[in-house]
Design a protein around this motif. Structure first.
Motif, PDB file in Angstrom:
ATOM      1  N   TYR A  76       0.826  -1.209   0.000  1.00 56.22           N
ATOM      2  CA  TYR A  76       0.000   0.000   0.000  1.00 56.22           C
ATOM      3  C   TYR A  76       0.860   1.259   0.000  1.00 56.22           C
ATOM      4  O   TYR A  76       0.722   2.136  -0.859  1.00 56.22           O
ATOM      5  CB  TYR A  76      -0.894  -0.059   1.232  1.00 56.22           C
ATOM      6  N   THR A  79       3.004   1.997  -3.171  1.00 54.16           N
ATOM      7  CA  THR A  79       2.389   2.475  -4.410  1.00 54.16           C
ATOM      8  C   THR A  79       2.481   3.992  -4.550  1.00 54.16           C
ATOM      9  O   THR A  79       2.399   4.520  -5.668  1.00 54.16           O
ATOM     10  CB  THR A  79       0.900   2.071  -4.482  1.00 54.16           C
ATOM     11  N   TYR A 104      -2.685   4.432  -9.879  1.00 50.27           N
ATOM     12  CA  TYR A 104      -3.990   4.358  -9.217  1.00 50.27           C
ATOM     13  C   TYR A 104      -4.504   2.930  -9.194  1.00 50.27           C
ATOM     14  O   TYR A 104      -5.144   2.518  -8.217  1.00 50.27           O
ATOM     15  CB  TYR A 104      -5.025   5.255  -9.900  1.00 50.27           C
ATOM     16  N   PHE A 105      -4.237   2.156 -10.247  1.00 48.58           N
ATOM     17  CA  PHE A 105      -4.695   0.765 -10.273  1.00 48.58           C
ATOM     18  C   PHE A 105      -4.131  -0.022  -9.092  1.00 48.58           C
ATOM     19  O   PHE A 105      -4.876  -0.692  -8.372  1.00 48.58           O
ATOM     20  CB  PHE A 105      -4.286   0.083 -11.586  1.00 48.58           C
ATOM     21  N   SER A 108      -5.491   1.428  -5.718  1.00 50.70           N
ATOM     22  CA  SER A 108      -6.888   1.060  -5.496  1.00 50.70           C
ATOM     23  C   SER A 108      -7.034  -0.431  -5.239  1.00 50.70           C
ATOM     24  O   SER A 108      -7.823  -0.849  -4.379  1.00 50.70           O
ATOM     25  CB  SER A 108      -7.717   1.461  -6.727  1.00 50.70           C
ATOM     26  N   CYS A 109      -6.263  -1.237  -5.965  1.00 47.28           N
ATOM     27  CA  CYS A 109      -6.332  -2.689  -5.797  1.00 47.28           C
ATOM     28  C   CYS A 109      -5.982  -3.092  -4.363  1.00 47.28           C
ATOM     29  O   CYS A 109      -6.691  -3.878  -3.727  1.00 47.28           O
ATOM     30  CB  CYS A 109      -5.383  -3.368  -6.785  1.00 47.28           C
ATOM     31  N   LEU A 112      -8.767  -1.640  -1.832  1.00 49.45           N
ATOM     32  CA  LEU A 112     -10.017  -2.403  -1.827  1.00 49.45           C
ATOM     33  C   LEU A 112      -9.814  -3.787  -1.214  1.00 49.45           C
ATOM     34  O   LEU A 112     -10.693  -4.297  -0.499  1.00 49.45           O
ATOM     35  CB  LEU A 112     -10.553  -2.527  -3.255  1.00 49.45           C
ATOM     36  N   GLY A 155     -10.744  -7.209  -4.939  1.00 47.12           N
ATOM     37  CA  GLY A 155      -9.984  -5.961  -4.989  1.00 47.12           C
ATOM     38  C   GLY A 155      -9.436  -5.698  -6.377  1.00 47.12           C
ATOM     39  O   GLY A 155      -9.473  -4.559  -6.865  1.00 47.12           O
ATOM     40  N   SER A 159     -10.740  -2.563  -8.757  1.00 45.39           N
ATOM     41  CA  SER A 159      -9.782  -1.581  -9.254  1.00 45.39           C
ATOM     42  C   SER A 159      -9.741  -1.574 -10.784  1.00 45.39           C
ATOM     43  O   SER A 159      -9.677  -0.518 -11.414  1.00 45.39           O
ATOM     44  CB  SER A 159      -8.389  -1.887  -8.696  1.00 45.39           C
ATOM     45  N   GLN A 162     -12.570   0.401 -12.457  1.00 43.02           N
ATOM     46  CA  GLN A 162     -12.382   1.853 -12.342  1.00 43.02           C
ATOM     47  C   GLN A 162     -11.329   2.363 -13.323  1.00 43.02           C
ATOM     48  O   GLN A 162     -11.527   3.374 -14.006  1.00 43.02           O
ATOM     49  CB  GLN A 162     -11.957   2.210 -10.918  1.00 43.02           C
ATOM     50  N   VAL A 163     -10.200   1.655 -13.393  1.00 46.68           N
ATOM     51  CA  VAL A 163      -9.107   2.106 -14.255  1.00 46.68           C
ATOM     52  C   VAL A 163      -9.478   1.952 -15.730  1.00 46.68           C
ATOM     53  O   VAL A 163      -9.117   2.790 -16.569  1.00 46.68           O
ATOM     54  CB  VAL A 163      -7.805   1.338 -13.932  1.00 46.68           C
ATOM     55  N   ASP A 183      -4.761  10.354  -7.772  1.00 49.64           N
ATOM     56  CA  ASP A 183      -5.993   9.922  -7.134  1.00 49.64           C
ATOM     57  C   ASP A 183      -7.160  10.198  -8.076  1.00 49.64           C
ATOM     58  O   ASP A 183      -7.165  11.202  -8.808  1.00 49.64           O
ATOM     59  CB  ASP A 183      -6.191  10.651  -5.811  1.00 49.64           C
TER      60      ASP A 183
END
Length: 316
Positions: A76, A79, A104-105, A108-109, A112, A155, A159, A162-163, A183
């Motif tokens: 986390y 990233t 972001y991928f 976010s992965c 989540l 997760g 992600s 979204q991406v 973000d």
């Protein structure tokens, strides 16, 4: 007219991250602070992983999940922190469009996955405290592995969707992101395309991962509180409370700071506050989690004591 048409057909493939440029006199101080936090986060979580793997007394469902949480926290913070640290002394804090999407991928992965894992850990505490006689049968090794695998898979897909929607957006300028990482809310503001589909996807992901996880956690802890109040032994109440309080503290910090950023409306006045809240959940919480789970945990302290004795015996 020609100039307006040129601007509308221009594609932005490079973004500028402002980072903490509003504090130009604190560049060196902020760099040292965040570098120290990053190194402590990696070392503390790595140390916790090694301790759990090496000590057979900690080979239980609770520490299995804690082991995975420590690994996720390393991923986390990694990233965002390395890029943020390297940008402190860069004159041009740039990142490509694809690099932004990939950052972001991964962010976010992991985020989540951690939401789902925290919900799984809440269910584990519910099973341990509310059904102690059936705990080993309920939280079987197979179920624990499935819960972790399920957290990772959901997760990833949360992600990915979204991406994928983000990559369909068109960016024609400006290209300045007032943040220290890519973000999604800031990227949506910069898009020249209609972001309705992406907003729907974000809402669905928020409900599935945010509200569903929070509901599982609150339901589990509602039962836990009732059960703890029924325990007649003071020692039993204290042990149950300590193991639950650490997890609840981590959950409150994580969901609280995330909610502030993603559910509160953004404005020019709130960008700095959002950035600071992002520091809490993306940088500080991964560092604090090992401390939160260890300071009041007798089993962790006992494991450390056993390893200190082994190290001393090896030395002599």
């Amino acid at each position: 007219m020609a100039m307006a048409e040129d601007r509308n057909t221009t594609t932005v493939n490079l973004f500028i991250l402002l980072g903490f440029s509003e504090f130009p006199n604190l560049t060196v101080v902020l760099f040292l602070i965040f570098l120290g936090i990053y190194l402590m986060t990696v070392s503390w979580n790595l140390g916790l992983i090694i301790l759990i793997n090496m000590d057979s007394h900690l080979h239980t469902p609770m520490y299995f999940f804690l082991n995975k949480l420590a690994f996720l926290d390393i991923c986390y913070v990694s990233t965002t922190a390395p890029k943020m640290l390297s940008d402190f002394f860069q004159e041009q804090k740039s990142i490509s469009r694809m690099g932004c999407a990939m950052q972001y991928f991964f962010f976010s992965c992991v985020a989540l996955t951690e939401c789902s894992l925290l919900a799984a850990m809440a269910y584990d505490r519910y099973a341990a405290i509310c059904n102690p006689l059936l705990y080993t049968a309920i939280m079987s090794p197979t179920l624990c592995v499935k819960m972790v695998a399920g957290s990772c898979v959901t997760g990833f897909f949360g992600s990915f969707t979204q991406v994928y929607a983000l990559l369909q957006l068109h960016f024609c300028g400006p290209n300045v992101i007032n943040h220290f990482f890519c973000d999604l809310p800031q990227l949506m503001i910069l898009s020249c395309s209609d972001t309705f589909v992406l907003q729907i996807i974000i809402s669905v992901v928020t409900v599935i991962f945010g509200l569903a996880s929070a509901l599982i956690i609150m339901t589990s802890y509602g039962h836990i509180v009732v059960t703890i109040l029924k325990i007649t032994s003071a020692e039993g109440r204290s042990k149950a409370f300590n193991t639950s309080a650490s997890h609840l503290t981590a959950v409150t910090l994580y969901f609280g700071s995330g909610t502030f950023v993603y559910l509160c409306p953004s404005s020019d006045d709130s960008l700095t506050q959002n950035k600071l809240a992002s520091v809490v959940y993306s940088v500080l919480i991964p560092m604090l989690n090992p401390l939160i789970y260890s300071l009041r945990n007798k089993e962790i302290k006992d494991a450390l004591h056993r390893w200190k004795k082994r190290i001393v015996s090896w030395h002599y």
